[in-house]
Design an enzyme around this catalytic site. Structure first.
Site, short mmCIF file in Angstrom:
data_model
loop_
_atom_site.label_atom_id
_atom_site.label_comp_id
_atom_site.label_asym_id
_atom_site.label_seq_id
_atom_site.Cartn_x
_atom_site.Cartn_y
_atom_site.Cartn_z
N GLY A 66 0.82 -1.20 0.00
CA GLY A 66 0.00 0.00 0.00
C GLY A 66 0.85 1.25 0.00
O GLY A 66 2.02 1.22 -0.40
N CYS A 67 0.28 2.35 0.44
CA CYS A 67 1.02 3.61 0.48
C CYS A 67 2.32 3.42 1.26
O CYS A 67 2.33 2.89 2.37
CB CYS A 67 0.17 4.69 1.14
SG CYS A 67 1.03 6.27 1.33
#
Length: 205
Positions: free
Chosen positions: A33-34
């Site tokens: 993810g981020c």
């Protein structure tokens, strides 16, 4: 419960891999993810010397944040973890990745972020890392540790591109940002509570 099961799996995996550890530093590349929160989690692990946010797994040369987040380059937001294997093993980093850094059962997303650029992935640097990653995933699946299937991609490490400077150590420059408060700071707390022996106080490496 989940952490104890994963710890058992990781210990089993360590017994299957080489006990010889190089004296030199090694690298591990994870996408979950981020990269802001993933970077910050690994910065707090003892034995980790540096963590760099960047892009990996795509087809475009010299990608930037705007093009990667469009989902058109094939890259994933990822972190490159440089660690001392005499202090922390690759298998231990895998345990942190699966239990704290992200949710390995979310396909092409993490929380509010959606797209292949936010996929769960392990990019292995050598055959030993590949074996450790695939073994851990297989054993976690067999043990039914998670309520849904693990969707983590295991792929050979290609060119890793460092992200723009403002992304590096982003969390500790934006601790009041709502996204950070809601999505990332809880990961830091989870690492401290679940792995106190690994915890190292820092605001960046």
């Amino acid at each position: 419960m989940i952490r104890s099961l994963i710890t058992a799996v990781v210990l089993a995996t360590v017994s299957l891999t080489s006990t010889a550890r190089a004296a030199t530093l090694q690298t591990a590349v994870f996408a979950g993810g981020c990269f802001w929160g993933v970077e910050a989690v690994f910065e707090h692990v003892k034995g980790v010397k540096s963590v760099v946010s960047g892009y990996v797994g795509g087809t475009v040369v010299n990608p930037d944040y705007e093009t990667v987040t469009s989902g058109r380059t094939g890259h994933a937001e990822a972190v490159k973890v440089t660690f001392d294997p005499a202090v922390v093993s690759y298998e231990t980093l895998l345990a942190v990745f699966f239990t704290v850094a992200h949710n390995p059962t979310e396909l092409n997303r993490q929380g509010p972020d959606v797209g292949t650029q936010y996929r769960s992935a392990i990019f292995f640097a050598n055959a030993e890392q590949q074996k450790s990653a695939t073994t851990v995933i297989a054993q976690l699946t067999q043990a039914k540790v998670f309520p849904r299937p693990i969707v983590t991609q295991v792929a050979s490490l290609s060119k890793f591109y460092d992200a723009e400077k403002y992304h590096q150590n982003y969390l500790y420059s934006h601790t009041d940002q709502p996204y950070i408060v809601y999505n990332d700071l809880p990961k830091i707390d989870a690492l401290k509570k679940q792995y106190p022996a690994l915890w190292e106080k820092t605001q960046g490496k």
